[in-house]
Design an enzyme around this catalytic site. Sequence first.
Site, PDB file in Angstrom:
ATOM      1  N   ASN A   5       0.947  -1.300   0.204  1.00  0.00           N
ATOM      2  CA  ASN A   5      -0.222   0.124  -0.379  1.00  0.00           C
ATOM      3  C   ASN A   5       0.428   1.163   0.180  1.00  0.00           C
ATOM      4  O   ASN A   5       1.608   1.657   1.128  1.00  0.00           O
ATOM      5  CB  ASN A   5      -1.007  -0.258   1.259  1.00  0.00           C
ATOM      6  CG  ASN A   5      -1.441   1.291   1.479  1.00  0.00           C
ATOM      7  OD1 ASN A   5      -1.832   2.319   0.780  1.00  0.00           O
ATOM      8  ND2 ASN A   5      -2.432   1.372   2.581  1.00  0.00           N
ATOM      9  N   TRP A   6       1.382   2.292  -1.143  1.00  0.00           N
ATOM     10  CA  TRP A   6       1.807   3.058  -1.206  1.00  0.00           C
ATOM     11  C   TRP A   6       1.241   4.451  -0.651  1.00  0.00           C
ATOM     12  O   TRP A   6       1.762   5.100  -0.545  1.00  0.00           O
ATOM     13  CB  TRP A   6       1.869   3.340  -2.961  1.00  0.00           C
ATOM     14  CG  TRP A   6       3.210   1.944  -3.465  1.00  0.00           C
ATOM     15  CD1 TRP A   6       3.657   1.031  -2.571  1.00  0.00           C
ATOM     16  CD2 TRP A   6       3.621   2.558  -4.678  1.00  0.00           C
ATOM     17  NE1 TRP A   6       4.292   0.827  -3.730  1.00  0.00           N
ATOM     18  CE2 TRP A   6       4.504   0.754  -4.663  1.00  0.00           C
ATOM     19  CE3 TRP A   6       3.337   3.341  -5.404  1.00  0.00           C
ATOM     20  CZ2 TRP A   6       5.153   0.794  -5.655  1.00  0.00           C
ATOM     21  CZ3 TRP A   6       4.553   3.724  -6.949  1.00  0.00           C
ATOM     22  CH2 TRP A   6       5.229   2.237  -7.034  1.00  0.00           C
ATOM     23  N   LYS A   7       0.154   4.226  -0.709  1.00  0.00           N
ATOM     24  CA  LYS A   7      -0.664   5.598   0.504  1.00  0.00           C
ATOM     25  C   LYS A   7       0.050   6.689  -1.279  1.00  0.00           C
ATOM     26  O   LYS A   7      -0.526   6.699  -1.881  1.00  0.00           O
ATOM     27  CB  LYS A   7       0.059   5.762   1.971  1.00  0.00           C
ATOM     28  CG  LYS A   7      -0.525   4.479   2.507  1.00  0.00           C
ATOM     29  CD  LYS A   7       0.449   4.388   4.239  1.00  0.00           C
ATOM     30  CE  LYS A   7       0.172   3.191   4.667  1.00  0.00           C
ATOM     31  NZ  LYS A   7       0.046   3.244   6.011  1.00  0.00           N
ATOM     32  N   HIS A  52      -9.138   1.304   5.228  1.00  0.00           N
ATOM     33  CA  HIS A  52      -7.943   1.103   6.357  1.00  0.00           C
ATOM     34  C   HIS A  52      -8.001   2.381   7.295  1.00  0.00           C
ATOM     35  O   HIS A  52      -9.335   2.876   7.087  1.00  0.00           O
ATOM     36  CB  HIS A  52      -7.442   2.254   5.117  1.00  0.00           C
ATOM     37  CG  HIS A  52      -5.620   1.531   5.686  1.00  0.00           C
ATOM     38  ND1 HIS A  52      -4.958   2.673   6.319  1.00  0.00           N
ATOM     39  CD2 HIS A  52      -4.111   1.084   4.703  1.00  0.00           C
ATOM     40  CE1 HIS A  52      -3.568   2.585   6.320  1.00  0.00           C
ATOM     41  NE2 HIS A  52      -3.478   1.334   6.301  1.00  0.00           N
ATOM     42  N   GLU A  78      -7.032   4.391   7.465  1.00  0.00           N
ATOM     43  CA  GLU A  78      -6.565   6.316   7.359  1.00  0.00           C
ATOM     44  C   GLU A  78      -7.863   6.556   7.111  1.00  0.00           C
ATOM     45  O   GLU A  78      -7.907   7.734   6.818  1.00  0.00           O
ATOM     46  CB  GLU A  78      -4.949   5.816   7.043  1.00  0.00           C
ATOM     47  CG  GLU A  78      -3.859   6.305   7.238  1.00  0.00           C
ATOM     48  CD  GLU A  78      -2.551   5.642   6.726  1.00  0.00           C
ATOM     49  OE1 GLU A  78      -2.660   5.815   5.687  1.00  0.00           O
ATOM     50  OE2 GLU A  78      -1.570   5.222   7.309  1.00  0.00           O
ATOM     51  N   GLU A  88      -4.998  -4.877  10.815  1.00  0.00           N
ATOM     52  CA  GLU A  88      -4.007  -3.738  10.831  1.00  0.00           C
ATOM     53  C   GLU A  88      -4.732  -3.058  12.095  1.00  0.00           C
ATOM     54  O   GLU A  88      -5.002  -1.832  12.342  1.00  0.00           O
ATOM     55  CB  GLU A  88      -3.991  -3.038   9.280  1.00  0.00           C
ATOM     56  CG  GLU A  88      -3.654  -3.814   8.486  1.00  0.00           C
ATOM     57  CD  GLU A  88      -2.649  -2.430   7.530  1.00  0.00           C
ATOM     58  OE1 GLU A  88      -2.081  -2.590   6.493  1.00  0.00           O
ATOM     59  OE2 GLU A  88      -3.293  -1.646   7.156  1.00  0.00           O
ATOM     60  N   GLY A 127       2.672   2.738  10.975  1.00  0.00           N
ATOM     61  CA  GLY A 127       3.672   4.030  10.420  1.00  0.00           C
ATOM     62  C   GLY A 127       4.384   4.515  11.434  1.00  0.00           C
ATOM     63  O   GLY A 127       5.442   5.317  12.088  1.00  0.00           O
ATOM     64  N   SER A 150       4.326  -1.381  10.005  1.00  0.00           N
ATOM     65  CA  SER A 150       5.290  -1.752  10.449  1.00  0.00           C
ATOM     66  C   SER A 150       5.936  -2.999   9.926  1.00  0.00           C
ATOM     67  O   SER A 150       7.515  -3.721  10.618  1.00  0.00           O
ATOM     68  CB  SER A 150       5.524  -1.647  12.137  1.00  0.00           C
ATOM     69  OG  SER A 150       5.312  -0.111  12.302  1.00  0.00           O
ATOM     70  N   GLY A 197       2.600  -1.145   4.333  1.00  0.00           N
ATOM     71  CA  GLY A 197       2.904   0.118   4.190  1.00  0.00           C
ATOM     72  C   GLY A 197       4.436   0.848   3.228  1.00  0.00           C
ATOM     73  O   GLY A 197       5.404   0.842   2.553  1.00  0.00           O
ATOM     74  N   GLY A 198       5.067   1.745   5.033  1.00  0.00           N
ATOM     75  CA  GLY A 198       6.435   1.975   4.200  1.00  0.00           C
ATOM     76  C   GLY A 198       7.752   1.352   3.304  1.00  0.00           C
ATOM     77  O   GLY A 198       8.029   1.554   2.653  1.00  0.00           O
TER      78      GLY A 198
HETATM   79  P1  13P Z   1       3.277   0.883   7.715  1.00  0.00           P
HETATM   80  O1  13P Z   1       3.735  -0.612   7.120  1.00  0.00           O
HETATM   81  O2  13P Z   1       4.358   2.113   6.519  1.00  0.00           O
HETATM   82  O3  13P Z   1       3.291   0.993   8.799  1.00  0.00           O
HETATM   83  O4  13P Z   1       1.910   0.464   7.216  1.00  0.00           O
HETATM   84  C1  13P Z   1       1.197  -0.234   7.355  1.00  0.00           C
HETATM   85  C2  13P Z   1      -0.279  -0.414   6.788  1.00  0.00           C
HETATM   86  O5  13P Z   1      -0.670   0.677   6.745  1.00  0.00           O
HETATM   87  C3  13P Z   1      -0.188  -0.413   5.511  1.00  0.00           C
HETATM   88  O6  13P Z   1      -1.572  -0.553   4.698  1.00  0.00           O
END
Ligand code: 13P
Length: 265
Positions: free
Chosen positions: A25-27, A114, A116, A184, A190, A226, A247-248
């Site tokens: 997930n590149w956000k 998600h 967010e 999650e 993050g 993470s 994510g990251g």
């Molecule tokens: P991180 O891996 O950056 O913590 O993000 C997780 C995430 O929200 C994937 O959807």
Amino acid sequence: MTSQQQPSHPSVSQQSSRQTIIAGNWKMFGTAESTRAFAEEMVRDPRLAHASGNGVGVVICPPTPLLHVLRPFCGTFFELGGQDCHQNVNGAFTGDVSAGMLVDAGCRYVIVGHSERRRYHHETDDVVAQKTRAALSAGLTPIVCVGETLEERQAEQTADVVLRQLDVVLQAVSPDQQFVLAYEPVWAIGTGLVATVEQAGEVHQILRKFYRQRVSNDITILYGGSVNATNAKELLAHSDIDGALVGGASLESRSFLAIVEATGV
Ligand code: 13P
């Protein structure tokens, strides 16, 4: 983890009920240039061909304007996913994207619910359920996110929260409509604070048991929060953790491929 799905991209109804999936997930990150470089590195790397050739589903969910950059590269070794879709088929919803539009853009998956989106866009459980239904109707496989906040965990409400979030989705879809679940924990996203294998495994077990009771079938459950090249192997070794929503660490091909490799496939 089970990996019975062939890389020939069967339809949702043909999918086995559990699959190893590593989704990125590149956000709101990336440019056309960085995306092209990522894709070129990915398709050149034999680890990707090996994993996808052995049933691992690799999914990249870039921002919508970057889908077209990845599209020529996808389909053989990885699939495309959206990060969200609207619950309506079309309409006057400025800035939104429908599930059908994502299909048109080459997607097979879409992330819904998600944290967010729940937090910054005030998406309720009900909206998430409607989005899940819209995605399924369009032929996408939704990756439905559930997870508790730190306050909820500290108040020992984790099971109540994730089961409530799952229950509302289950009420909106029929038992034969398969989706992917992603646990999650909000406090692990993050933050660098990864859930321990015990913490993640416990919630995955609770979710799986509930799903099995409600739908006499099994479900693919990913862990997200993470995940990185260092902790992925241990998390993925747990029998109830089918994969990861990253994510990251999905922004760089090197770290993302290390997580794909950590499936051990
Ligand atoms: P991180 O891996 O950056 O913590 O993000 C997780 C995430 O929200 C994937 O959807």
